[in-house]
Design a protein around this motif. Structure first.
Motif, PDB file in Angstrom:
ATOM      1  N   LEU A  47      -5.775   0.317  -0.844  1.00  0.00           N
ATOM      2  CA  LEU A  47      -5.020   1.576  -0.430  1.00  0.00           C
ATOM      3  C   LEU A  47      -6.174   2.259   0.366  1.00  0.00           C
ATOM      4  N   GLN A  66      -5.542   3.357   4.301  1.00  0.00           N
ATOM      5  CA  GLN A  66      -5.314   4.663   4.552  1.00  0.00           C
ATOM      6  C   GLN A  66      -6.074   5.091   5.593  1.00  0.00           C
ATOM      7  N   THR A  97       0.831  -1.148   0.143  1.00  0.00           N
ATOM      8  CA  THR A  97      -0.022  -0.173   0.003  1.00  0.00           C
ATOM      9  C   THR A  97       0.849   1.345  -0.169  1.00  0.00           C
ATOM     10  N   ARG A 128       0.960   3.894  -3.051  1.00  0.00           N
ATOM     11  CA  ARG A 128       0.822   5.317  -2.792  1.00  0.00           C
ATOM     12  C   ARG A 128       1.816   6.147  -3.293  1.00  0.00           C
TER      13      ARG A 128
END
Length: 115
Positions: free
Chosen positions: A86, A90, A20, A24
């Motif tokens: 993600l 997050q 992840t 990003r």
């Protein structure tokens, strides 16, 4: 990569956190992932090797650093799943902590000389 391989790669917390962050950030070196996840270099490297062997990640050497990134040749179905992972991760405290440590890291390779 099959769906089973893909989900096995993401079934481990450390690998999910690595993937992840890479999804990003685009690309990161081992020292950045070690700092962000607050884990030892051997542990991070072991997980990255597994992800690379599975075809989920690619690595490239740039000077003294080895960078990792998501394989752009993954099957089309994988990217929406990475986007969703993600988005979900997050919102979690561990991911926010990982990202905060990464952003506070001094001497990041892309920003300066590091490692």
């Amino acid at each position: 990569m099959t769906p089973v391989q893909f989900f096995k790669c993401l079934s481990d917390d450390t690998r999910l956190r690595c993937v992840t962050l890479l999804h990003r950030e685009g690309k990161l070196c081992v020292c950045e992932l070690t700092t962000a996840l607050d884990l030892s270099q051997p542990k991070i490297s072991r997980h990255l090797a597994l992800l690379r062997q599975s075809g989920l990640l690619l690595d490239s050497r740039e000077g003294q650093w080895v960078y990792y990134r998501i394989n752009p040749d993954l099957p089309g179905w994988a990217y929406p799943l990475l986007d969703e992972a993600l988005a979900a991760v997050q919102a979690s405290e561990p991911f926010r902590n990982d990202l905060e440590r990464l952003q506070r890291m001094e001497g990041r390779p892309e920003l300066a000389v590091c490692c």
